[in-house]
Design a protein around this motif. Structure first.
Motif, PDB file in Angstrom:
ATOM      1  N   ASN A  37       0.839  -1.198   0.000  1.00 59.06           N
ATOM      2  CA  ASN A  37       0.000   0.000   0.000  1.00 59.06           C
ATOM      3  C   ASN A  37       0.872   1.245   0.000  1.00 59.06           C
ATOM      4  O   ASN A  37       2.100   1.157   0.059  1.00 59.06           O
ATOM      5  N   ASN A  61      -9.873  -7.953   0.889  1.00 57.49           N
ATOM      6  CA  ASN A  61     -10.555  -6.714   1.287  1.00 57.49           C
ATOM      7  C   ASN A  61      -9.678  -5.470   1.241  1.00 57.49           C
ATOM      8  O   ASN A  61      -9.482  -4.811   2.261  1.00 57.49           O
ATOM      9  N   LYS A  63      -8.399  -1.704   0.871  1.00 55.79           N
ATOM     10  CA  LYS A  63      -8.975  -0.368   0.941  1.00 55.79           C
ATOM     11  C   LYS A  63      -8.798   0.280  -0.424  1.00 55.79           C
ATOM     12  O   LYS A  63      -7.863  -0.052  -1.149  1.00 55.79           O
ATOM     13  N   ARG A  64      -9.682   1.215  -0.758  1.00 58.29           N
ATOM     14  CA  ARG A  64      -9.496   1.848  -2.052  1.00 58.29           C
ATOM     15  C   ARG A  64      -8.279   2.768  -2.014  1.00 58.29           C
ATOM     16  O   ARG A  64      -7.906   3.280  -0.966  1.00 58.29           O
ATOM     17  N   GLU A  87     -13.675   0.597  -4.727  1.00 58.70           N
ATOM     18  CA  GLU A  87     -14.596  -0.234  -3.958  1.00 58.70           C
ATOM     19  C   GLU A  87     -15.309  -1.207  -4.902  1.00 58.70           C
ATOM     20  O   GLU A  87     -15.601  -0.839  -6.034  1.00 58.70           O
TER      21      GLU A  87
END
Length: 89
Positions: A37, A61, A63-64, A87
Motif C-alpha cells: 500500500n 478486502n 482499501k481503495r 470499492e
C-alpha cells in the motif's frame, strides 16, 4: 536492470481493480509478486515455485487507493507498477 525494462511487456487488468483481484500478464516468467500500500505495508506476497507468465492476484478486502505491485522475474529483473483499487460495486 532498469535499462532493459523499456522493452518489458507487462499488462495488469482490470484497471482500476474492482473485485479485489487482478491479473498480471507478461512475456517473461514471474517468480514473485508483492503488493504494497501507499504507506509501504505489504498487503500481499506470493512466491511461485514454477514461474508463470500469467498470474491472478486476489487481495483480501483492500482499501481503495493506490498500490504498488512489485513483480520479480525469474531472470532477476524487477518491475514496479502502480494500480488503483476501487470499492467493489
Amino acid at each position: 536492470y532498469f535499462s532493459r525494462e523499456a522493452n518489458l511487456n507487462v499488462t495488469i487488468y482490470p484497471v482500476p481493480v474492482r473485485e479485489n483481484n487482478f491479473t498480471i500478464k507478461t512475456d517473461r516468467d514471474i517468480s514473485f509478486v508483492k503488493v504494497t500500500n501507499i504507506i509501504g505495508q505489504d498487503v500481499f506476497r506470493v512466491q511461485y515455485s514454477n514461474p508463470q507468465q500469467s498470474v491472478k492476484i486476489s487481495l483480501d478486502n483492500p482499501k481503495r487507493g493506490m498500490y504498488l505491485v512489485t513483480i520479480l522475474f525469474s531472470d532477476g529483473i524487477r518491475v514496479v507498477k502502480k494500480i488503483m483499487v476501487e470499492e467493489s460495486e
